[in-house]
Scaffold this motif. Structure first.
Motif, mmCIF file in Angstrom:
data_model
loop_
_atom_site.group_PDB
_atom_site.id
_atom_site.type_symbol
_atom_site.label_atom_id
_atom_site.label_comp_id
_atom_site.label_asym_id
_atom_site.label_seq_id
_atom_site.Cartn_x
_atom_site.Cartn_y
_atom_site.Cartn_z
ATOM 1 N N THR A 1 0.837 -1.215 0.000
ATOM 2 C CA THR A 1 0.000 0.000 0.000
ATOM 3 C C THR A 1 0.861 1.250 0.000
ATOM 4 O OG1 THR A 1 -1.712 -1.189 1.251
ATOM 5 C CG2 THR A 1 -1.825 1.215 1.216
ATOM 6 N N LEU A 2 1.929 1.240 0.795
ATOM 7 C CA LEU A 2 2.809 2.404 0.891
ATOM 8 C C LEU A 2 3.527 2.663 -0.431
ATOM 9 C CD1 LEU A 2 4.018 4.594 2.706
ATOM 10 C CD2 LEU A 2 5.795 2.962 3.365
ATOM 11 N N VAL A 3 4.055 1.603 -1.054
ATOM 12 C CA VAL A 3 4.784 1.767 -2.316
ATOM 13 C C VAL A 3 3.865 2.285 -3.412
ATOM 14 C CG1 VAL A 3 5.952 0.522 -4.175
ATOM 15 C CG2 VAL A 3 6.581 0.082 -1.801
ATOM 16 N N VAL A 4 2.677 1.723 -3.504
ATOM 17 C CA VAL A 4 1.733 2.171 -4.527
ATOM 18 C C VAL A 4 1.332 3.625 -4.291
ATOM 19 C CG1 VAL A 4 -0.584 1.826 -5.460
ATOM 20 C CG2 VAL A 4 0.871 -0.150 -4.993
ATOM 21 N N THR A 5 1.147 3.998 -3.025
ATOM 22 C CA THR A 5 0.769 5.381 -2.708
ATOM 23 C C THR A 5 1.876 6.358 -3.091
ATOM 24 O OG1 THR A 5 -0.610 4.621 -0.867
ATOM 25 C CG2 THR A 5 0.045 6.941 -0.882
ATOM 26 N N SER B 1 5.889 -4.702 -10.535
ATOM 27 C CA SER B 1 6.588 -5.900 -10.059
ATOM 28 C C SER B 1 6.168 -6.267 -8.646
ATOM 29 C CB SER B 1 8.102 -5.673 -10.112
ATOM 30 O OG SER B 1 8.532 -5.410 -11.432
ATOM 31 N N ILE B 2 6.003 -5.252 -7.795
ATOM 32 C CA ILE B 2 5.597 -5.526 -6.416
ATOM 33 C C ILE B 2 4.174 -6.068 -6.372
ATOM 34 C CG2 ILE B 2 4.992 -4.398 -4.238
ATOM 35 C CD1 ILE B 2 7.504 -2.811 -4.403
ATOM 36 N N LEU B 3 3.293 -5.499 -7.187
ATOM 37 C CA LEU B 3 1.914 -6.002 -7.220
ATOM 38 C C LEU B 3 1.866 -7.436 -7.740
ATOM 39 C CD1 LEU B 3 -0.020 -2.867 -8.541
ATOM 40 C CD2 LEU B 3 -0.008 -3.788 -6.215
ATOM 41 N N ILE B 4 2.711 -7.763 -8.719
ATOM 42 C CA ILE B 4 2.733 -9.119 -9.272
ATOM 43 C C ILE B 4 3.244 -10.120 -8.243
ATOM 44 C CG2 ILE B 4 3.900 -10.599 -10.975
ATOM 45 C CD1 ILE B 4 3.784 -8.247 -12.918
ATOM 46 N N THR B 5 4.284 -9.744 -7.514
ATOM 47 C CA THR B 5 4.878 -10.682 -6.545
ATOM 48 C C THR B 5 4.142 -10.689 -5.209
ATOM 49 O OG1 THR B 5 6.456 -8.951 -5.854
ATOM 50 C CG2 THR B 5 7.164 -10.495 -7.568
#
Length: 345
Positions: A81-85, A256-260
């Motif tokens: 959530t933090l990375v996407v934000t 990449s983070i969402l995929i993994t």
């Protein structure tokens, strides 16, 4: 370039061991992620095997595995959530009014028109060819400068310029060859642009022009100015490509983070809910099967963090190595040895 003179490529200027350079910049980010994941898995297997107590007995008497995977799940959800934000905040800079977009367009067109004086035309549309032509132009203008000084009576000036031009031409030839296979959006293009040590070359041209100003006639002075003009364009152009690359890497990071994150979260939840001290009985290669399973689950759960680590390592290294623009040398290793500078450090 004289024999024994230092290579001006980024790998040589960073003066890092090859393995470290590969880890920070050159290596494929998925390969780095895989290496970190496998390393963690091996460490956990070894730690579980050589531990003073049986791993199954520890699982039976404590809830350490459950507590660990509860923390993994919470960290995964919070981290993603933090990375996407953060990514959305950075990418939101691309949003703007029509006026803002028009101003950006006008700036890009103005830059293209400024380049008319360099190429004699508007220049190629694709970044890699544009960059290659600019490097080639700097080489040709450096050679023109050297030719104009052949009749100059100042022997020291001619020797200094010969050394300077020789180093510039060799570095430019290497970069030209590398740009033939470069493609925008990949690190290879930015890496090649970083291989061209333009800050030192710009400083060297400015220093030579200033140091021997009294020995230059109008034509020689003009040759210096024309070389400096090309080198001054290369700096902001590289910074522009770097900014675009950072945006692409940020999008790649989020994707990449969402995929993994999904398989990592699934493995963590499954381990927390269904793994019991009696699960997976037996031994494989002298190691209890339960240790193999818990170690693999832990390593898979951490993959999104390793993806973040691998990409941020490269971005941070690039930002550090390109933090100055123009004739400023922040790293001693970026100084060439093609000039005998008679100045105080």
């Amino acid at each position: 370039m004289n024999e024994g003179e230092a290579d001006e490529s980024m790998a040589e200027r960073m003066d890092e061991p090859r393995v470290r350079f590969w880890f920070l910049l050159d290596g494929d980010r998925w390969a780095i992620t895989s290496l970190l994941t496998v390393s963690l898995f091996i460490i956990l297997v070894i730690s579980g095997t050589i531990g003073p107590s049986s791993f199954r007995s520890v699982m039976s008497s404590t809830n350490q595995v459950g507590i660990a995977f509860q923390a993994f799940i919470a960290s995964l959800v919070t981290g993603v959530t933090l990375v996407v934000t953060i990514g959305q905040l950075v990418l939101s800079q691309e949003l703007g009014s029509l006026k803002t977009k028009r101003e950006r367009m006008e700036d890009a067109v103005d830059f293209r028109r400024d380049v008319d004086s360099i190429f004699g035309t508007i220049g190629p549309p694709d970044p890699e060819t544009f960059l290659r032509n600019l490097v080639q132009e700097s080489k040709e203008r450096a050679e023109t400068l050297e030719q104009n000084l052949t009749e100059n009576s100042n022997n020291e000036l001619r020797e200094q310029v010969d050394e300077f031009v020789s180093a510039l031409v060799e570095n430019a030839n290497e970069v030209e060859d590398q740009l033939e296979d470069a493609e925008f959006g990949e690190f290879n293009l930015l890496r090649t642009a970083m291989n061209y040590n333009h800050s030192w070359k710009l400083y060297g041209a400015l220093w030579l022009e200033s140091e021997y100003e009294d020995s230059l006639d109008d034509e020689e002075q003009r040759a210096f100015d024309e070389l400096i003009d090309v080198l001054m364009i290369f700096g902001p152009l590289r910074e522009h490509f770097k900014s675009l690359y950072f945006q692409w890497e940020l999008v790649r990071l989020i994707r990449s983070i969402l995929i993994t994150a999904f398989p990592a979260l699934a493995v963590a939840i499954a381990t927390l809910l269904f793994l019991a001290p009696t699960s997976f009985p037996g031994v494989t290669f002298g190691v209890a099967n339960i240790i193999w399973v818990v170690s693999a689950s832990s390593a898979i759960t951490i993959i999104p963090f390793f993806v973040l680590t691998s990409i941020v390592l490269r971005i941070a290294t690039i930002a550090k190595r390109t933090s100055a623009i123009g004739p400023f040398i922040l790293h001693e290793s970026d100084r060439g040895d093609d000039l005998d500078l008679e100045i105080e450090n």
